[in-house]
Scaffold this motif. Structure first.
Motif, PDB file in Angstrom:
ATOM      1  N   TYR A  13      40.472  52.907  49.310  1.00  0.00           N
ATOM      2  CA  TYR A  13      39.805  52.815  47.994  1.00  0.00           C
ATOM      3  C   TYR A  13      39.412  54.390  47.693  1.00  0.00           C
ATOM      4  N   VAL A  43      35.862  52.640  38.075  1.00  0.00           N
ATOM      5  CA  VAL A  43      35.511  51.557  38.551  1.00  0.00           C
ATOM      6  C   VAL A  43      36.508  50.886  39.212  1.00  0.00           C
ATOM      7  N   HIS A  45      38.791  47.872  40.838  1.00  0.00           N
ATOM      8  CA  HIS A  45      39.239  46.611  40.256  1.00  0.00           C
ATOM      9  C   HIS A  45      40.082  45.941  41.420  1.00  0.00           C
ATOM     10  N   THR A  46      39.235  44.774  42.317  1.00  0.00           N
ATOM     11  CA  THR A  46      39.943  44.371  43.203  1.00  0.00           C
ATOM     12  C   THR A  46      40.045  42.925  43.073  1.00  0.00           C
ATOM     13  N   TRP A  47      39.126  42.307  42.258  1.00  0.00           N
ATOM     14  CA  TRP A  47      38.690  40.817  41.948  1.00  0.00           C
ATOM     15  C   TRP A  47      39.210  40.395  40.554  1.00  0.00           C
ATOM     16  N   GLN A  49      39.371  37.094  37.777  1.00  0.00           N
ATOM     17  CA  GLN A  49      38.130  36.136  37.004  1.00  0.00           C
ATOM     18  C   GLN A  49      37.590  35.380  37.828  1.00  0.00           C
ATOM     19  N   HIS A  65      39.911  51.728  37.079  1.00  0.00           N
ATOM     20  CA  HIS A  65      39.635  51.727  35.608  1.00  0.00           C
ATOM     21  C   HIS A  65      39.029  52.979  35.470  1.00  0.00           C
TER      22      HIS A  65
END
Length: 133
Positions: A13, A43, A45-47, A49, A65
């Motif tokens: 990451y 930001v 983003h690994t998750w 909704q 992002h």
């Protein structure tokens, strides 16, 4: 690729953020594109909704992002508006190539430092794919 991300999330990451920032800064520094230092907000983003692990991007394992203003601060401290007339601040296809090369170089160096190696077929697959920025 997911196995590397799951085994070394902090390192990969961090590499993702570093390569993303370096790619934006590389294009921003070029007078042809901007000739200024941009601001960025990034930001991870690994998750998904439903709050389940949803690695995606690069290709299909995680993504960042970024919010980047349409300009930047010059060496003289003045605001420089973006020179692009199109939809994107910098040329997307060129950024994809630069980012992919930065990330792959960093990934391969990381694995080498861990006394590991990437499977030759996976490496070739990653280099042959078009990456999206």
């Amino acid at each position: 690729m997911n196995s590397y991300c799951l085994k070394h999330p902090k390192e990969l990451y961090s590499l993702l953020f570093q390569c993303s920032r370096e790619t934006i800064e590389t294009f921003a520094a070029d007078n042809k594109h901007l000739g200024a230092q941009p601001g960025t907000i990034s930001v991870l983003h690994t998750w998904g909704q439903n709050l389940s692990l949803h690695p995606h991007s690069l290709p299909r394992f995680f993504g960042v992002h970024m919010i980047v203003p349409g300009g930047g601060i010059t060496d003289t401290g003045l605001w420089q508006h973006a020179k692009s007339k199109g939809r994107y601040l910098f040329p997307v296809k060129a950024m994809s190539v630069v980012f992919k090369n930065k990330f792959m170089q960093g990934l391969l160096m990381f694995l080498q430092n861990k006394n590991g190696a990437m499977d030759k077929n996976l490496r070739q697959t990653l280099y042959n794919k078009s990456w999206v920025v």
